[in-house]
Design an enzyme around this catalytic site. Structure first.
Site, PDB file in Angstrom:
ATOM      1  N   ARG A 114      24.182  26.179  34.237  1.00 22.34           N
ATOM      2  CA  ARG A 114      25.122  26.415  33.150  1.00 22.34           C
ATOM      3  C   ARG A 114      25.037  25.352  32.050  1.00 22.34           C
ATOM      4  O   ARG A 114      26.033  25.034  31.397  1.00 22.34           O
ATOM      5  CB  ARG A 114      26.558  26.512  33.660  1.00 22.34           C
ATOM      6  N   SER A 139      34.382  33.115  33.444  1.00 20.05           N
ATOM      7  CA  SER A 139      34.706  32.067  34.429  1.00 20.05           C
ATOM      8  C   SER A 139      35.091  30.798  33.684  1.00 20.05           C
ATOM      9  O   SER A 139      34.283  30.247  32.935  1.00 20.05           O
ATOM     10  CB  SER A 139      33.502  31.804  35.328  1.00 20.05           C
ATOM     11  N   GLU A 179      33.969  25.597  31.787  1.00 18.79           N
ATOM     12  CA  GLU A 179      32.704  26.146  31.311  1.00 18.79           C
ATOM     13  C   GLU A 179      32.737  26.465  29.819  1.00 18.79           C
ATOM     14  O   GLU A 179      31.747  26.249  29.124  1.00 18.79           O
ATOM     15  CB  GLU A 179      32.333  27.395  32.113  1.00 18.79           C
TER      16      GLU A 179
END
Length: 367
Positions: A175, A252, A358
């Site tokens: 990520r 998320s 995130e």
């Protein structure tokens, strides 16, 4: 040769443009100024001109990974609206797909699958634009963009020059990339190496393999994999639907914690002390000496259930998936951040694990 900077005209710039309606969370205040770039040349010229003026710049794609403060953005938001796709044969059953940064990601995936190209199907249903995918190294269901990305074209904001950067120079990891958390470069387009023949990439994710009825590592028709992924994502509120507040989110909100093995040992001891020594803890290998934990598992075991409500019930964990923090209507960004802090602090208190957001936080933070 010094890059030429073309000043922005007043006709190109709009003032006090709401940003909430341009994000999937539907939160955030206005941009002081707003510019729409419909071509790569317009995007380069706009960013160069703004950088030359010293103006703060917010690059705005699909808004699916942004949390914008209630005060908004004091500089100029540049909407990336560039379009264009091209296929070129590479040989040995591979095809190169070149896509402009402003293309809708899921539309690109859908077209690739419809043309019998494999490699992107497990990334179906992810909201946002193509230009954000290498920055975040987006991933889902056992596949990351890093597995198919070959190169990107970048505008280097330090020099004003455009150049091609190979994928292996982007520091692509879980990520993240060297592009994340910095404003030094702008993605103009991306290139992907896909397989012809209509088959998916190997199905590595256990849940997806189970739904498809195949062993992990098997290949299936790419359209079957896409259909299964979309159904799984819908079941978790991860496919955008204006009528479903569970999808009014940034996806998320927390990444799965990445721990070195010595830290993991201490965390597992703490989990055993709290939940019992026979508790099965899902862990996933993440390179030499490291493992990932499931953020959703930790959130739920820390006492946060699906639908857990934040301030005034205006925000809540999704009713389908505890990783998504959602706007239930009438919320503020600060409401969302308060809920994020509650969840983060609860997991830290219970297990000593720090959850990290995130999405990109613009003008705000968790403190």
């Amino acid at each position: 040769m010094t890059p030429v900077t073309t000043p922005l005209s007043s006709a190109q710039v709009r003032a006090r443009v709401p940003l909430a309606e341009r994000t999937t969370l539907r939160l955030g205040g206005p941009a002081a100024r707003f510019v729409r770039a419909a071509t790569a040349a317009e995007l380069v010229d706009a960013v160069r001109a703004l950088d030359a003026s010293g103006e703060p710049v917010l690059l705005l794609g699909g808004g699916s990974n942004l949390v914008i403060s209630d005060a908004g953005f004091a500089g100029t938001a540049v909407q990336v609206a560039t379009q264009g796709r091209r296929l070129d044969p590479l040989g040995d059953g591979l095809v190169q797909l070149t896509v402009e940064a402003g293309e809708d990601w899921d539309s690109v995936v859908a077209e690739a699958v419809s043309q019998g190209l494999g490699g992107l199907e497990c990334l179906s249903g992810i909201p946002g634009l193509v230009g954000a995918t290498p920055v975040q190294n987006v991933g889902a269901y056992g596949v990351e963009v890093s597995q198919v990305l070959t190169s990107v074209d970048l505008l280097d904001r330090r020099t004003g020059r455009v150049h091609q950067q190979p994928a292996d120079a982007l520091g692509l990891a879980y990520r993240t990339s060297v592009l994340k958390g910095t404003d030094q470069a702008v993605v103009l387009r991306a290139r992907f190496a896909l397989t012809s023949g209509g088959q998916s990439a190997p199905i590595r994710y256990a849940e997806l393999a189970r739904v498809l009825g195949v062993p992990q590592g098997a290949r299936v028709p790419a359209d079957a994999a896409r259909k299964a992924v979309l159904e799984l994502r819908r079941g978790k509120g991860m496919v955008l639907d204006a009528a479903d507040h569970d999808t009014w989110s940034a996806g998320s909100f927390f990444t799965n914690p990445l721990l070195d093995d010595s830290t993991l040992t201490g965390v597992l001891i703490r989990i055993a002390e709290r939940l019992g020594r026979h508790t099965e803890v899902p862990t996933y290998p993440a390179g030499p000496g490291h493992h990932k934990l499931s953020a959703a598992w930790l959130i739920e075991r820390a006492g946060f259930t699906r639908g857990h409500r934040g301030p005034g019930g205006r925000v809540a964990l999704s009713g389908k998936h505890t990783l998504a923090l959602t706007n239930r209507g009438g919320a503020s960004t600060e409401d969302l951040l308060d809920l994020a802090r509650e969840v983060r602090d609860g997991v830290r208190s219970a297990f000593g694990v720090e959850l990290r957001p995130e999405p990109v936080l613009v003008g705000c933070d968790l403190g």
